[in-house]
Design a protein around this motif. Structure first.
Motif, mmCIF file in Angstrom:
data_model
loop_
_atom_site.group_PDB
_atom_site.id
_atom_site.type_symbol
_atom_site.label_atom_id
_atom_site.label_comp_id
_atom_site.label_asym_id
_atom_site.label_seq_id
_atom_site.Cartn_x
_atom_site.Cartn_y
_atom_site.Cartn_z
ATOM 1 N N SER A 68 0.815 -1.227 0.000
ATOM 2 C CA SER A 68 0.000 0.000 0.000
ATOM 3 C C SER A 68 0.844 1.271 0.000
ATOM 4 O O SER A 68 0.390 2.319 -0.452
ATOM 5 N N MET A 69 2.053 1.207 0.533
ATOM 6 C CA MET A 69 2.930 2.373 0.608
ATOM 7 C C MET A 69 4.251 2.034 -0.070
ATOM 8 O O MET A 69 5.055 1.286 0.481
ATOM 9 N N LYS A 70 4.464 2.569 -1.259
ATOM 10 C CA LYS A 70 5.671 2.261 -2.014
ATOM 11 C C LYS A 70 6.883 3.017 -1.490
ATOM 12 O O LYS A 70 8.022 2.643 -1.773
ATOM 13 N N LYS A 71 6.638 4.092 -0.727
ATOM 14 C CA LYS A 71 7.728 4.846 -0.116
ATOM 15 C C LYS A 71 7.335 5.225 1.310
ATOM 16 O O LYS A 71 6.163 5.416 1.611
ATOM 17 N N LEU A 72 8.333 5.340 2.166
ATOM 18 C CA LEU A 72 8.130 5.801 3.530
ATOM 19 C C LEU A 72 9.043 6.994 3.794
ATOM 20 O O LEU A 72 10.155 7.053 3.276
ATOM 21 N N ARG A 73 8.544 7.930 4.603
ATOM 22 C CA ARG A 73 9.335 9.098 4.963
ATOM 23 C C ARG A 73 10.178 8.751 6.183
ATOM 24 O O ARG A 73 9.658 8.306 7.206
ATOM 25 N N VAL A 74 11.489 8.951 6.052
ATOM 26 C CA VAL A 74 12.392 8.642 7.154
ATOM 27 C C VAL A 74 13.188 9.890 7.534
ATOM 28 O O VAL A 74 13.470 10.750 6.700
ATOM 29 N N LYS A 75 13.550 9.946 8.802
ATOM 30 C CA LYS A 75 14.386 11.039 9.312
ATOM 31 C C LYS A 75 15.682 10.422 9.816
ATOM 32 O O LYS A 75 15.658 9.516 10.655
ATOM 33 N N ALA A 76 16.797 10.910 9.292
ATOM 34 C CA ALA A 76 18.087 10.333 9.675
ATOM 35 C C ALA A 76 19.219 11.197 9.144
ATOM 36 O O ALA A 76 19.016 12.059 8.284
ATOM 37 N N ILE A 77 20.422 10.951 9.657
ATOM 38 C CA ILE A 77 21.631 11.505 9.048
ATOM 39 C C ILE A 77 21.738 10.898 7.646
ATOM 40 O O ILE A 77 21.520 9.698 7.475
ATOM 41 N N TYR A 78 22.063 11.707 6.663
ATOM 42 C CA TYR A 78 21.983 11.227 5.285
ATOM 43 C C TYR A 78 22.859 10.005 5.020
ATOM 44 O O TYR A 78 22.522 9.158 4.187
ATOM 45 N N THR A 79 23.962 9.873 5.752
ATOM 46 C CA THR A 79 24.846 8.719 5.545
ATOM 47 C C THR A 79 24.230 7.423 6.069
ATOM 48 O O THR A 79 24.727 6.334 5.751
ATOM 49 N N ASN A 80 23.169 7.507 6.871
ATOM 50 C CA ASN A 80 22.504 6.316 7.403
ATOM 51 C C ASN A 80 21.286 5.905 6.589
ATOM 52 O O ASN A 80 20.657 4.884 6.891
ATOM 53 N N ILE A 81 20.939 6.686 5.581
ATOM 54 C CA ILE A 81 19.719 6.404 4.819
ATOM 55 C C ILE A 81 20.016 5.356 3.744
ATOM 56 O O ILE A 81 20.898 5.550 2.909
ATOM 57 N N PRO A 82 19.275 4.245 3.744
ATOM 58 C CA PRO A 82 19.527 3.178 2.761
ATOM 59 C C PRO A 82 18.850 3.468 1.425
ATOM 60 O O PRO A 82 17.997 4.353 1.321
ATOM 61 N N GLU A 83 19.219 2.704 0.420
ATOM 62 C CA GLU A 83 18.583 2.850 -0.893
ATOM 63 C C GLU A 83 17.172 2.287 -0.888
ATOM 64 O O GLU A 83 16.312 2.745 -1.646
ATOM 65 N N ARG A 84 16.923 1.281 -0.051
ATOM 66 C CA ARG A 84 15.614 0.639 0.061
ATOM 67 C C ARG A 84 15.334 0.326 1.526
ATOM 68 O O ARG A 84 16.261 0.079 2.298
ATOM 69 N N LEU A 85 14.057 0.323 1.893
ATOM 70 C CA LEU A 85 13.633 -0.188 3.187
ATOM 71 C C LEU A 85 13.107 -1.599 2.940
ATOM 72 O O LEU A 85 12.026 -1.767 2.359
ATOM 73 N N VAL A 86 13.852 -2.593 3.357
ATOM 74 C CA VAL A 86 13.496 -3.990 3.078
ATOM 75 C C VAL A 86 12.651 -4.538 4.222
ATOM 76 O O VAL A 86 13.049 -4.496 5.390
ATOM 77 N N ILE A 87 11.472 -5.063 3.876
ATOM 78 C CA ILE A 87 10.543 -5.622 4.861
ATOM 79 C C ILE A 87 10.332 -7.100 4.556
ATOM 80 O O ILE A 87 9.890 -7.452 3.457
ATOM 81 N N ASN A 88 10.631 -7.953 5.514
ATOM 82 C CA ASN A 88 10.420 -9.387 5.336
ATOM 83 C C ASN A 88 8.979 -9.728 5.719
ATOM 84 O O ASN A 88 8.514 -9.392 6.818
ATOM 85 N N VAL A 89 8.273 -10.404 4.816
ATOM 86 C CA VAL A 89 6.844 -10.693 5.026
ATOM 87 C C VAL A 89 6.582 -12.173 5.296
ATOM 88 O O VAL A 89 5.422 -12.608 5.268
#
Length: 218
Positions: free
Chosen positions: A148-169
């Motif tokens: 339902s949500m193809k993107k999520l808004r995250v707050k972080a230091i830019y060096t900690n931000i990943p290319e993808r948020l991987v969710i195991n289902v």
């Protein structure tokens, strides 16, 4: 995040007429936000393209007006990937992230780009693509997995931000869902509503029929 190198030139002529002339040359106006916070009136020296934008209480931010070519930003814009941008201008390098894009209402051309300068000392908020991995229990039981949500808004230091948020289902059962509040990623703060549904496994019509048939046969 991957790093994208972008060369820019300071833009000293502003206004609608100058902007139109740039676009006719295939160039794109860019504003680099998030610069130094200063007291007003500002008596310091500004570099080419820089100006001070008043924000409140006698304070202002130094922003920089730039110009880039369409070819230079094509792989930055027309992609689902996110990048840390190494921006080069005035003989200096600045790290930034993409903040906003303005497109022509009819054509697919880019009218304007907003960038946000980043450092390793100040968190930023960006949207990061979501990737589902695994085989959900609910799908094995006949359900359908929906993102339902193809993107999520995250707050972080830019060096900690990943290319993808991987969710195991793997453990997501039939009729169950993962909400934002159910998720956790190291060094990241999720900014979406906690009860927003990210992904779920819905009961399909075929699965309902099979369940009804099984119940009737008992």
């Amino acid at each position: 995040m991957k790093t994208f190198t972008l060369a820019a030139q300071p833009r000293t002529e502003l206004g609608k007429k100058a902007t139109k002339a740039l676009r006719e040359q295939g160039l794109i106006p860019v504003v680099l936000n998030g610069g130094e916070l200063v007291q007003l009136p500002y008596a310091g020296a500004l570099k080419p393209g820089q100006k001070v934008v008043e924000i409140s209480n006698g304070r202002g931010l130094i922003t920089t007006d730039l110009v880039v070519t369409m070819d230079a930003v094509r792989k930055l814009v027309y992609t689902p990937d996110i990048f840390a941008i190494e921006l080069e201008f005035n003989g200096e390098k600045h790290m930034a992230v993409l903040k906003d894009l303005q497109f022509h209402p009819v054509k697919d051309s880019i009218l304007h780009i907003d960038l946000l300068e980043v450092t390793e000392a100040k968190p930023v908020v960006v949207e990061v693509p979501v990737k589902l991995e695994g085989h959900a229990e609910g799908v094995k039981a006949g359900g359908k997995l929906t993102l339902s949500m193809k993107k999520l808004r995250v707050k972080a230091i830019y060096t900690n931000i990943p290319e993808r948020l991987v969710i195991n289902v793997d453990n997501l059962g039939l009729g169950k869902a993962f909400q934002v509040g159910d998720l956790h990623f190291d060094n990241l703060e999720l900014m979406n509503a906690k009860n927003a549904v990210v992904c779920s496994v819905a009961l399909t019509r075929a699965a309902r029929g099979a369940a009804a048939a099984a119940a009737a046969g008992k």
